[in-house]
Design a protein around this motif. Structure first.
Motif, PDB file in Angstrom:
ATOM      1  N   SER A 379       0.849  -1.193   0.000  1.00  0.00           N
ATOM      2  CA  SER A 379       0.000   0.000   0.000  1.00  0.00           C
ATOM      3  C   SER A 379       0.885   1.243   0.000  1.00  0.00           C
ATOM      4  O   SER A 379       1.466   1.610   1.032  1.00  0.00           O
ATOM      5  CB  SER A 379      -0.902   0.001   1.238  1.00  0.00           C
ATOM      6  OG  SER A 379      -1.591   1.236   1.344  1.00  0.00           O
ATOM      7  N   LEU A 380       1.033   1.889  -1.150  1.00  0.00           N
ATOM      8  CA  LEU A 380       1.910   3.048  -1.246  1.00  0.00           C
ATOM      9  C   LEU A 380       1.438   4.215  -0.381  1.00  0.00           C
ATOM     10  O   LEU A 380       2.267   4.833   0.299  1.00  0.00           O
ATOM     11  CB  LEU A 380       2.039   3.480  -2.711  1.00  0.00           C
ATOM     12  CG  LEU A 380       2.944   4.705  -2.954  1.00  0.00           C
ATOM     13  CD1 LEU A 380       4.350   4.446  -2.452  1.00  0.00           C
ATOM     14  CD2 LEU A 380       2.955   5.059  -4.446  1.00  0.00           C
ATOM     15  N   PRO A 381       0.138   4.576  -0.344  1.00  0.00           N
ATOM     16  CA  PRO A 381      -0.275   5.716   0.498  1.00  0.00           C
ATOM     17  C   PRO A 381       0.069   5.509   1.978  1.00  0.00           C
ATOM     18  O   PRO A 381       0.593   6.422   2.634  1.00  0.00           O
ATOM     19  CB  PRO A 381      -1.791   5.786   0.268  1.00  0.00           C
ATOM     20  CG  PRO A 381      -2.005   5.175  -1.070  1.00  0.00           C
ATOM     21  CD  PRO A 381      -0.993   4.078  -1.157  1.00  0.00           C
ATOM     22  N   VAL A 382      -0.228   4.315   2.514  1.00  0.00           N
ATOM     23  CA  VAL A 382       0.089   4.051   3.916  1.00  0.00           C
ATOM     24  C   VAL A 382       1.599   4.039   4.121  1.00  0.00           C
ATOM     25  O   VAL A 382       2.114   4.543   5.134  1.00  0.00           O
ATOM     26  CB  VAL A 382      -0.538   2.722   4.379  1.00  0.00           C
ATOM     27  CG1 VAL A 382      -0.153   2.412   5.821  1.00  0.00           C
ATOM     28  CG2 VAL A 382      -2.058   2.784   4.241  1.00  0.00           C
ATOM     29  N   PHE A 383       2.313   3.476   3.174  1.00  0.00           N
ATOM     30  CA  PHE A 383       3.777   3.444   3.257  1.00  0.00           C
ATOM     31  C   PHE A 383       4.343   4.856   3.335  1.00  0.00           C
ATOM     32  O   PHE A 383       5.235   5.138   4.155  1.00  0.00           O
ATOM     33  CB  PHE A 383       4.344   2.721   2.035  1.00  0.00           C
ATOM     34  CG  PHE A 383       5.848   2.641   2.011  1.00  0.00           C
ATOM     35  CD1 PHE A 383       6.515   1.627   2.668  1.00  0.00           C
ATOM     36  CD2 PHE A 383       6.589   3.591   1.318  1.00  0.00           C
ATOM     37  CE1 PHE A 383       7.909   1.553   2.640  1.00  0.00           C
ATOM     38  CE2 PHE A 383       7.975   3.530   1.284  1.00  0.00           C
ATOM     39  CZ  PHE A 383       8.631   2.503   1.953  1.00  0.00           C
ATOM     40  N   LEU A 384       3.839   5.755   2.498  1.00  0.00           N
ATOM     41  CA  LEU A 384       4.337   7.124   2.496  1.00  0.00           C
ATOM     42  C   LEU A 384       4.067   7.814   3.825  1.00  0.00           C
ATOM     43  O   LEU A 384       4.925   8.546   4.349  1.00  0.00           O
ATOM     44  CB  LEU A 384       3.712   7.914   1.350  1.00  0.00           C
ATOM     45  CG  LEU A 384       4.167   7.531  -0.064  1.00  0.00           C
ATOM     46  CD1 LEU A 384       3.377   8.310  -1.106  1.00  0.00           C
ATOM     47  CD2 LEU A 384       5.658   7.798  -0.231  1.00  0.00           C
ATOM     48  N   VAL A 385       2.896   7.597   4.395  1.00  0.00           N
ATOM     49  CA  VAL A 385       2.576   8.208   5.689  1.00  0.00           C
ATOM     50  C   VAL A 385       3.559   7.737   6.760  1.00  0.00           C
ATOM     51  O   VAL A 385       4.129   8.542   7.509  1.00  0.00           O
ATOM     52  CB  VAL A 385       1.128   7.870   6.098  1.00  0.00           C
ATOM     53  CG1 VAL A 385       0.873   8.286   7.549  1.00  0.00           C
ATOM     54  CG2 VAL A 385       0.139   8.582   5.171  1.00  0.00           C
ATOM     55  N   GLY A 386       3.760   6.425   6.827  1.00  0.00           N
ATOM     56  CA  GLY A 386       4.658   5.886   7.840  1.00  0.00           C
ATOM     57  C   GLY A 386       6.104   6.273   7.617  1.00  0.00           C
ATOM     58  O   GLY A 386       6.826   6.628   8.563  1.00  0.00           O
ATOM     59  N   PHE A 387       6.550   6.254   6.367  1.00  0.00           N
ATOM     60  CA  PHE A 387       7.951   6.527   6.081  1.00  0.00           C
ATOM     61  C   PHE A 387       8.277   8.004   6.276  1.00  0.00           C
ATOM     62  O   PHE A 387       9.353   8.352   6.797  1.00  0.00           O
ATOM     63  CB  PHE A 387       8.276   6.083   4.659  1.00  0.00           C
ATOM     64  CG  PHE A 387       9.708   5.667   4.477  1.00  0.00           C
ATOM     65  CD1 PHE A 387      10.297   4.749   5.322  1.00  0.00           C
ATOM     66  CD2 PHE A 387      10.472   6.185   3.443  1.00  0.00           C
ATOM     67  CE1 PHE A 387      11.623   4.350   5.147  1.00  0.00           C
ATOM     68  CE2 PHE A 387      11.791   5.794   3.255  1.00  0.00           C
ATOM     69  CZ  PHE A 387      12.368   4.879   4.110  1.00  0.00           C
TER      70      PHE A 387
END
Length: 516
Positions: A379-387
């Motif tokens: 999941s790119l959107p969730v990944f971006l938030v966490g990263f």
């Protein structure tokens, strides 16, 4: 005699008259002029030399040397010191900023390397790891170069040295160049990482202890912003000229390097009282707190620089982003992490570095859990938030951990029975030496992160195992921060409140590391 005349004097080669004054600059007076109980300088990594002439009674001439410097004297600081320190900080930030850009150059260059270059993802991760390795190693000699050559002089030299990796990259950046050649040229970019150590060492000497958190955070944060700036430039080039024009990035930085060196030569100063103290370096290396803080700095700065170098490759490999799509996202995390680093230092000044660091590692563990979930779920959107949250937290942690260092060594001096100026001088001596070692080890954490990503993608085709290992690291850092710095402090306060088993002298000598 004013504080400016007594403590801010500069020997400048352009004037033979000791009474000549320059607008906005300390007055130059004979080095034999008396001073009233001058305070030792606050070198890094150097012993606090007596304020006054340099060894042997000789004045160091030949380029903007300040012979006396008393930042802990509040009158001197208000009348002279603050203005001079701010000016040196501004041009130090500029030079360090460009140094960080060159250090992270290959995190951008790999985005230009399409299939025609013939390198697989593992090879690219190893390529971006090379500058991290060299930069980490160079931080130790760069730390000592400030006292050997002078802060202003070394800033000029180290800035001009950046021309070598930038020019070399412009020459070799084309399909058909061997992988070995790319590794050698990428390693040259490590000189940009060394700039951080000398810049922090220099600015540490200019500021009093009460203002080091903010000043060091601002210096480091302004330098760290060099990472997202070169990534933004890479995005601009890829978006307008295409992925076949990497030399346009270098064409921008070559003249900027020359400008930064020229401005440093014109407006920065050398502090004559700052001298190298190899004994302090050995003492710092024997001090367990140096290595504890090195571990914590691996968790904060090692994460920041490692993630900054790897972010674009992770997006391309794990989430199948194009070079343009990856470049449009990679700068966000490093930018935010750089901007909040001074905030971490300011929070540490107010609430204590250990408290902020502990909370920061807990939050980093949570953010890493989010990234692990997103990585497994693709999941790119969730990944971006966490990263991106991880980037912000590494920036805060960078500021808070660096603030802890001078406080820890001053607390150690108090524990040994020193008081007043003697404790401050001992703390400055050891903390300055320790900063070089801690910065070097912390930078090597970036190497570990890129190698972990390389192995993770080789073995599983995913970055998830690497993120799990990072989560374990943050858990260890959390426990160490509590056990070494906060738990003893809490016990000391409880003992002090109960009055049991401690004399007033014992309480005075007990370091409360939560306040560092």
């Amino acid at each position: 005699m004013t504080a400016e005349a007594a403590a801010g004097t500069r020997s400048d080669s352009s004037s033979d008259s000791p009474d000549e004054k320059r607008t906005g600059r300390p007055t130059s007076v004979p080095t034999s002029a008396p001073t009233a109980d001058p305070a030792p300088a606050s070198p890094a990594p150097a012993s606090p030399a007596p304020v006054g002439p340099t060894p042997g009674g000789r004045t160091r001439r030949g380029g903007r040397w300040i012979e006396r410097w008393e930042p802990e004297d509040e009158t001197f600081w208000a009348e002279t010191g603050a203005r001079v320190a701010r000016r040196n900080l501004a041009f130090s930030v500029l030079s360090e900023h460009i140094g960080f850009s060159i250090w992270s150059l290959w995190s951008v260059m790999v985005l230009f390397m399409g299939p025609e270059y013939g390198f697989d993802p593992a090879g690219k991760f190893f390529l971006v790891a090379m500058p991290t390795l060299v930069g980490g190693v160079l931080r130790v000699p760069y730390t000592f170069a400030v006292a050997r050559f002078g802060g202003r002089n070394w800033t000029v030299i180290s800035a001009l040295t950046l021309l070598v990796p930038a020019t070399a990259a412009a020459v070799v950046m084309k399909p058909g160049t061997s992988y070995t050649t790319f590794l050698v040229v990428a390693a040259l970019a490590g000189v940009g990482g060394g700039n951080f150590a000398s810049s922090m060492t220099n600015i540490n000497s200019f500021y009093p202890l009460r203002k080091k958190g903010w000043a060091l955070g601002l210096n480091a944060g302004g330098g760290n912003i060099g990472v997202p700036v070169i990534q933004l430039l890479g995005l601009l080039v890829i978006g307008t000229a295409g992925a076949a024009q990497p030399r346009l990035v270098l064409a921008v930085y070559l003249p900027l390097i020359v400008v930064a060196a020229a401005l440093a030569a014109l407006f920065m100063d050398n502090l004559a009282p700052v001298r190298n103290d190899t004994g302090a370096a050995l003492d710092a290396a024997r001090e367990p707190h140096t290595w504890v803080m090195s571990l914590l700095y691996i968790g904060t700065f090692g994460s920041f620089i490692g993630y900054s170098f790897a972010f674009g490759l992770v997006l391309q490999i794990q989430f199948a982003r194009t070079p343009l799509q990856a470049a449009s996202l990679t700068f966000i995390g490093p930018l935010l992490g750089s901007l909040v680093r001074p905030v971490g230092g300011r929070l540490a000044d107010r609430f204590g570095g250990a408290r902020i660091t502990l909370g920061n590692f807990l939050a980093m563990a949570v953010a890493t859990g989010v990234v692990i979930y997103a990585s497994a779920a693709r999941s790119l959107p969730v990944f971006l938030v966490g990263f991106i949250a991880l980037f912000v937290l590494t920036g805060l942690g960078n500021g808070s951990t660096y603030k802890m260092i001078p406080g820890i060594f001053q607390a150690q001096a108090v524990r040994r029975g020193l008081t007043g100026e003697a404790a401050e001088a001992s703390g400055r001596r050891l903390s300055g030496a320790a900063m070089g070692l801690i910065g070097a080890v912390g930078a090597l954490g970036g190497l570990a992160i890129n190698l972990a990503f390389r192995q993770s993608f080789l073995a599983t085709g995913s970055g998830t195992p690497a993120f799990v290992s990072f989560l374990v690291c943050y858990a260890v850092c959390t426990v160490v921060t509590w056990a070494v710095y906060l738990r003893p402090a809490a016990r000391a306060r409880r003992t002090a409140r109960s009055g049991a088993g401690a004399t007033a002298g014992d309480a005075e000598r007990r370091p409360v590391h939560a306040e560092v």
